[in-house]
Design a protein around this motif. Structure first.
Motif, PDB file in Angstrom:
ATOM      1  N   VAL A 177       0.843  -1.199   0.000  1.00 50.88           N
ATOM      2  CA  VAL A 177       0.000   0.000   0.000  1.00 50.88           C
ATOM      3  C   VAL A 177       0.878   1.249   0.000  1.00 50.88           C
ATOM      4  CG1 VAL A 177      -1.770   1.285   1.264  1.00 50.88           C
ATOM      5  CG2 VAL A 177      -1.974  -1.195   1.025  1.00 50.88           C
ATOM      6  N   ALA A 178       1.979   1.223   0.730  1.00 54.26           N
ATOM      7  CA  ALA A 178       2.882   2.381   0.750  1.00 54.26           C
ATOM      8  C   ALA A 178       3.403   2.694  -0.649  1.00 54.26           C
ATOM      9  CB  ALA A 178       4.044   2.134   1.713  1.00 54.26           C
ATOM     10  N   ARG A 179       3.663   1.672  -1.441  1.00 55.49           N
ATOM     11  CA  ARG A 179       4.111   1.906  -2.821  1.00 55.49           C
ATOM     12  C   ARG A 179       2.989   2.474  -3.688  1.00 55.49           C
ATOM     13  NH1 ARG A 179       7.036  -3.008  -1.995  1.00 55.49           N
ATOM     14  NH2 ARG A 179       5.395  -4.214  -3.020  1.00 55.49           N
ATOM     15  N   ALA A 180       1.746   2.151  -3.350  1.00 52.84           N
ATOM     16  CA  ALA A 180       0.604   2.531  -4.190  1.00 52.84           C
ATOM     17  C   ALA A 180       0.070   3.932  -3.899  1.00 52.84           C
ATOM     18  CB  ALA A 180      -0.526   1.515  -4.008  1.00 52.84           C
ATOM     19  N   VAL A 181       0.453   4.523  -2.775  1.00 49.86           N
ATOM     20  CA  VAL A 181      -0.094   5.827  -2.395  1.00 49.86           C
ATOM     21  C   VAL A 181       0.886   6.948  -2.704  1.00 49.86           C
ATOM     22  CG1 VAL A 181      -1.575   4.822  -0.588  1.00 49.86           C
ATOM     23  CG2 VAL A 181       0.711   5.673   0.012  1.00 49.86           C
ATOM     24  N   ASP A 182       0.376   8.172  -2.614  1.00 43.82           N
ATOM     25  CA  ASP A 182       1.173   9.349  -2.899  1.00 43.82           C
ATOM     26  C   ASP A 182       2.014   9.800  -1.708  1.00 43.82           C
ATOM     27  OD1 ASP A 182      -0.142   9.764  -5.505  1.00 43.82           O
ATOM     28  OD2 ASP A 182      -1.885  10.169  -4.248  1.00 43.82           O
ATOM     29  N   LYS A 183       1.518   9.513  -0.516  1.00 47.36           N
ATOM     30  CA  LYS A 183       2.150  10.051   0.686  1.00 47.36           C
ATOM     31  C   LYS A 183       2.015   9.022   1.807  1.00 47.36           C
ATOM     32  CE  LYS A 183       1.885  14.486   3.153  1.00 47.36           C
ATOM     33  NZ  LYS A 183       1.104  15.736   3.221  1.00 47.36           N
ATOM     34  N   VAL A 184       3.081   8.865   2.602  1.00 49.62           N
ATOM     35  CA  VAL A 184       3.055   7.975   3.763  1.00 49.62           C
ATOM     36  C   VAL A 184       3.506   8.776   4.980  1.00 49.62           C
ATOM     37  CG1 VAL A 184       3.952   5.868   4.834  1.00 49.62           C
ATOM     38  CG2 VAL A 184       3.549   5.936   2.357  1.00 49.62           C
ATOM     39  N   ILE A 185       2.714   8.673   6.036  1.00 48.12           N
ATOM     40  CA  ILE A 185       2.995   9.326   7.312  1.00 48.12           C
ATOM     41  C   ILE A 185       3.124   8.245   8.373  1.00 48.12           C
ATOM     42  CG2 ILE A 185       2.126  10.956   9.051  1.00 48.12           C
ATOM     43  CD1 ILE A 185       2.565  12.220   6.249  1.00 48.12           C
ATOM     44  N   VAL A 186       4.105   8.360   9.245  1.00 50.45           N
ATOM     45  CA  VAL A 186       4.219   7.490  10.410  1.00 50.45           C
ATOM     46  C   VAL A 186       3.983   8.356  11.634  1.00 50.45           C
ATOM     47  CG1 VAL A 186       5.720   6.006  11.781  1.00 50.45           C
ATOM     48  CG2 VAL A 186       5.847   5.928   9.299  1.00 50.45           C
ATOM     49  N   PRO A 200       3.278  13.111  13.921  1.00 41.59           N
ATOM     50  CA  PRO A 200       3.294  12.562  12.565  1.00 41.59           C
ATOM     51  C   PRO A 200       4.567  12.964  11.828  1.00 41.59           C
ATOM     52  CG  PRO A 200       1.834  14.461  12.692  1.00 41.59           C
ATOM     53  CD  PRO A 200       2.363  14.232  14.078  1.00 41.59           C
ATOM     54  N   VAL A 201       5.193  11.984  11.159  1.00 41.62           N
ATOM     55  CA  VAL A 201       6.413  12.216  10.404  1.00 41.62           C
ATOM     56  C   VAL A 201       6.186  11.693   8.988  1.00 41.62           C
ATOM     57  CG1 VAL A 201       8.882  11.696  10.222  1.00 41.62           C
ATOM     58  CG2 VAL A 201       7.831  11.974  12.483  1.00 41.62           C
ATOM     59  N   GLN A 202       6.388  12.549   8.008  1.00 34.42           N
ATOM     60  CA  GLN A 202       6.219  12.153   6.613  1.00 34.42           C
ATOM     61  C   GLN A 202       7.442  11.382   6.147  1.00 34.42           C
ATOM     62  OE1 GLN A 202       4.832  15.208   3.886  1.00 34.42           O
ATOM     63  NE2 GLN A 202       6.228  14.426   2.321  1.00 34.42           N
ATOM     64  N   ILE A 203       7.217  10.180   5.583  1.00 38.49           N
ATOM     65  CA  ILE A 203       8.334   9.391   5.062  1.00 38.49           C
ATOM     66  C   ILE A 203       8.244   9.181   3.550  1.00 38.49           C
ATOM     67  CG2 ILE A 203       8.789   8.272   7.263  1.00 38.49           C
ATOM     68  CD1 ILE A 203       7.390   5.751   6.152  1.00 38.49           C
ATOM     69  N   LYS A 204       7.115   9.513   2.939  1.00 38.53           N
ATOM     70  CA  LYS A 204       6.972   9.467   1.480  1.00 38.53           C
ATOM     71  C   LYS A 204       6.048  10.598   1.071  1.00 38.53           C
ATOM     72  CE  LYS A 204       5.224   6.844  -2.428  1.00 38.53           C
ATOM     73  NZ  LYS A 204       4.484   5.674  -2.859  1.00 38.53           N
ATOM     74  N   PRO A 205       6.377  11.379   0.072  1.00 42.51           N
ATOM     75  CA  PRO A 205       7.698  11.391  -0.542  1.00 42.51           C
ATOM     76  C   PRO A 205       8.729  11.886   0.459  1.00 42.51           C
ATOM     77  CG  PRO A 205       6.389  13.217  -1.376  1.00 42.51           C
ATOM     78  CD  PRO A 205       5.501  12.402  -0.483  1.00 42.51           C
ATOM     79  N   GLU A 206       9.982  11.534   0.198  1.00 46.31           N
ATOM     80  CA  GLU A 206      11.054  11.931   1.109  1.00 46.31           C
ATOM     81  C   GLU A 206      11.134  13.438   1.209  1.00 46.31           C
ATOM     82  OE1 GLU A 206      14.777  10.042   0.358  1.00 46.31           O
ATOM     83  OE2 GLU A 206      13.852   8.076   0.197  1.00 46.31           O
ATOM     84  N   ASN A 238      16.006  15.928   1.678  1.00 45.07           N
ATOM     85  CA  ASN A 238      17.318  16.213   2.256  1.00 45.07           C
ATOM     86  C   ASN A 238      18.383  15.217   1.805  1.00 45.07           C
ATOM     87  OD1 ASN A 238      16.848  13.911   3.754  1.00 45.07           O
ATOM     88  ND2 ASN A 238      16.423  14.982   5.652  1.00 45.07           N
ATOM     89  N   GLY A 239      17.969  14.271   0.949  1.00 45.75           N
ATOM     90  CA  GLY A 239      18.943  13.331   0.392  1.00 45.75           C
ATOM     91  C   GLY A 239      19.355  12.223   1.339  1.00 45.75           C
ATOM     92  N   GLN A 240      18.865  12.226   2.553  1.00 48.68           N
ATOM     93  CA  GLN A 240      19.270  11.218   3.510  1.00 48.68           C
ATOM     94  C   GLN A 240      18.148  10.263   3.863  1.00 48.68           C
ATOM     95  OE1 GLN A 240      21.333  12.925   6.824  1.00 48.68           O
ATOM     96  NE2 GLN A 240      22.296  14.466   5.548  1.00 48.68           N
ATOM     97  N   GLY A 241      17.000  10.383   3.187  1.00 54.69           N
ATOM     98  CA  GLY A 241      15.900   9.477   3.439  1.00 54.69           C
ATOM     99  C   GLY A 241      15.188   9.721   4.746  1.00 54.69           C
ATOM    100  N   LEU A 242      15.511  10.811   5.414  1.00 57.39           N
ATOM    101  CA  LEU A 242      14.874  11.116   6.683  1.00 57.39           C
ATOM    102  C   LEU A 242      13.581  11.853   6.446  1.00 57.39           C
ATOM    103  CD1 LEU A 242      17.984  12.273   8.714  1.00 57.39           C
ATOM    104  CD2 LEU A 242      16.893  10.031   8.730  1.00 57.39           C
ATOM    105  N   GLY A 243      12.573  11.523   7.216  1.00 58.01           N
ATOM    106  CA  GLY A 243      11.292  12.193   7.089  1.00 58.01           C
ATOM    107  C   GLY A 243      11.311  13.555   7.747  1.00 58.01           C
ATOM    108  N   LYS A 244      10.171  14.196   7.717  1.00 58.80           N
ATOM    109  CA  LYS A 244      10.054  15.495   8.379  1.00 58.80           C
ATOM    110  C   LYS A 244       8.782  15.521   9.198  1.00 58.80           C
ATOM    111  CE  LYS A 244       7.809  17.579   4.408  1.00 58.80           C
ATOM    112  NZ  LYS A 244       7.828  18.601   3.400  1.00 58.80           N
ATOM    113  N   GLU A 245       8.865  16.144  10.350  1.00 53.79           N
ATOM    114  CA  GLU A 245       7.699  16.277  11.193  1.00 53.79           C
ATOM    115  C   GLU A 245       6.731  17.231  10.507  1.00 53.79           C
ATOM    116  OE1 GLU A 245       6.594  17.927  15.600  1.00 53.79           O
ATOM    117  OE2 GLU A 245       8.583  17.110  15.281  1.00 53.79           O
ATOM    118  N   ILE A 246       5.433  16.881  10.564  1.00 52.19           N
ATOM    119  CA  ILE A 246       4.430  17.743   9.932  1.00 52.19           C
ATOM    120  C   ILE A 246       3.398  18.200  10.928  1.00 52.19           C
ATOM    121  CG2 ILE A 246       4.706  16.906   7.603  1.00 52.19           C
ATOM    122  CD1 ILE A 246       2.426  15.021   8.052  1.00 52.19           C
TER     123      ILE A 246
END
Length: 188
Positions: A156-165, A171-177, A180-188
């Motif tokens: 499902v994560a591959r099929a959606v536009d955005k993933v939040i953990v 909440p931290v966004q992990i997709k799209p990245e 920052n080039g390091q694969g780290l999410g950002k707090e939203i």
């Protein structure tokens, strides 16, 4: 309507994932909001949880209860909804397991869900538990459930536009990245 049409919100128990998913959906639409509930309440405690979730949503949400064929419900509901909130995929997986579905059967159901998400004409927000952080369960059914939840979440994560953990209510966004080039999410 926003450019982001399909969002997966992951988290552990009491992580704030459902609250965040509801707030996200509320921000997408003022009316014609549909809550697709996958829960089959079988005891008093679960019925109390369902009632609390219903009270938290309020009267501007319509609820559709569908434990198995969520792809069909998404297809039908998109014709009348401005946003659909599916809560939750892990209960859906449990329902499929209790129907005797094996990994192939569950993955076939995920295929149908992915197709419905691709056809969706309104935003769809999905909630799922991240159950792989804990210890290895002692029995085979619990291990099968944990493994299926992980596989379904990946698909499902591959099929959606955005993933939040959501962790500890943050909440931290992990997709799209975050870019920052390091694969780290950002707090939203």
């Amino acid at each position: 309507m926003t450019d982001i049409t399909r969002i997966l919100v992951l988290g552990g128990c009491r992580s704030g994932k459902s609250r965040f998913a509801k707030q996200t959906a509320d921000n997408m639409a003022m009316d014609k909001k549909i809550y697709l509930a996958t829960c089959v309440p079988t005891d008093r405690e679960m019925k109390t949880r369902v009632k609390r979730h219903q009270d938290d949503r309020g009267p501007d949400w319509a609820t559709i209860e569908e434990p198995i064929r969520i792809h069909e419900t998404i297809d039908r509901a998109c014709t009348q909804a401005k946003v659909i909130l599916v809560d939750c995929l892990t209960l859906w997986i449990s329902n499929l397991l209790f129907q005797g579905k094996d990994e192939a059967g569950i993955m076939s159901a995920v295929d149908l869900l992915e197709d419905a998400l691709n056809r969706a004409t309104c935003p769809v927000v999905l909630v799922s538990n991240e159950v792989g952080y804990g210890i290895v369960p002692e029995n085979s059914l619990a291990r099968q459930f944990r493994d299926m939840a992980g596989l379904v979440n990946q698909r499902v994560a591959r099929a959606v536009d955005k993933v939040i953990v959501s962790m500890a209510g943050i909440p931290v966004q992990i997709k799209p990245e975050s870019g920052n080039g390091q694969g780290l999410g950002k707090e939203i």
